[in-house]
Design an enzyme around this catalytic site. Sequence first.
Site, mmCIF file in Angstrom:
data_model
loop_
_atom_site.group_PDB
_atom_site.id
_atom_site.type_symbol
_atom_site.label_atom_id
_atom_site.label_comp_id
_atom_site.label_asym_id
_atom_site.label_seq_id
_atom_site.Cartn_x
_atom_site.Cartn_y
_atom_site.Cartn_z
ATOM 1 N N HIS A 53 0.866 -1.180 0.000
ATOM 2 C CA HIS A 53 0.000 0.000 0.000
ATOM 3 C C HIS A 53 0.902 1.229 0.000
ATOM 4 O O HIS A 53 2.038 1.189 0.483
ATOM 5 C CB HIS A 53 -0.881 0.019 1.240
ATOM 6 C CG HIS A 53 -1.942 -1.029 1.245
ATOM 7 N ND1 HIS A 53 -3.022 -0.977 2.097
ATOM 8 C CD2 HIS A 53 -2.105 -2.163 0.513
ATOM 9 C CE1 HIS A 53 -3.808 -2.020 1.894
ATOM 10 N NE2 HIS A 53 -3.261 -2.763 0.934
ATOM 11 N N GLU A 55 0.980 3.824 1.840
ATOM 12 C CA GLU A 55 1.460 4.203 3.172
ATOM 13 C C GLU A 55 2.644 3.340 3.605
ATOM 14 O O GLU A 55 3.624 3.854 4.154
ATOM 15 C CB GLU A 55 0.347 4.045 4.224
ATOM 16 C CG GLU A 55 -0.889 4.869 3.962
ATOM 17 C CD GLU A 55 -1.977 4.096 3.234
ATOM 18 O OE1 GLU A 55 -3.153 4.268 3.602
ATOM 19 O OE2 GLU A 55 -1.669 3.333 2.301
ATOM 20 N N CYS A 83 -6.123 1.753 5.895
ATOM 21 C CA CYS A 83 -6.738 0.513 6.361
ATOM 22 C C CYS A 83 -6.129 0.143 7.717
ATOM 23 O O CYS A 83 -5.189 0.789 8.196
ATOM 24 C CB CYS A 83 -6.503 -0.598 5.337
ATOM 25 S SG CYS A 83 -4.788 -1.160 5.222
ATOM 26 N N CYS A 86 -2.299 -0.512 7.598
ATOM 27 C CA CYS A 86 -1.512 0.715 7.479
ATOM 28 C C CYS A 86 -1.583 1.546 8.757
ATOM 29 O O CYS A 86 -0.568 2.110 9.190
ATOM 30 C CB CYS A 86 -1.973 1.525 6.276
ATOM 31 S SG CYS A 86 -1.555 0.714 4.704
#
Length: 149
Positions: A53, A55, A83, A86
């Site tokens: 992701h 992040e 999410c 993260c």
Amino acid sequence: MSFRSDMQIALDEARAAAKRGEVPVGAVIADPSGQIVAQAGNRTRELNDPTAHAEILVLRAACAEAGSERLPGYVLTVSLEPCAMCAAAIAAARIGRLIYGAADPKSGGVAHGARIFEQSQSHHRPEVIDGIAAEESEALLKGFFTYKR
């Protein structure tokens, strides 16, 4: 900490991710002086990595740059509410401020779902600022998923 947002850079990263066929989420991380040290968009499909992701990618790069697994005073800006995975990484990195655009009622882990920073197991809660350029981020995501369907 004064307010400054790198959301337009995060949105540029999200648009680049969409062009690569990735879910359009972008992130930027700045050090305590405001210098951008990492920026990325999602790369889960490209890297065949469910943890890639935006992040996570910027946290990895910023930690490598800092020579530390902790980033106190750093500011993470992301186009979509992180999410749970993260959010847990953000807490572990001791990020000073999290700025995000669109809320994610389905998969978010900050204001929705797991609400990671509110859990007693979370050792750190960054300052959270939400809703920055939310409409632009939402439109980007909706357009991407409309096109995919």
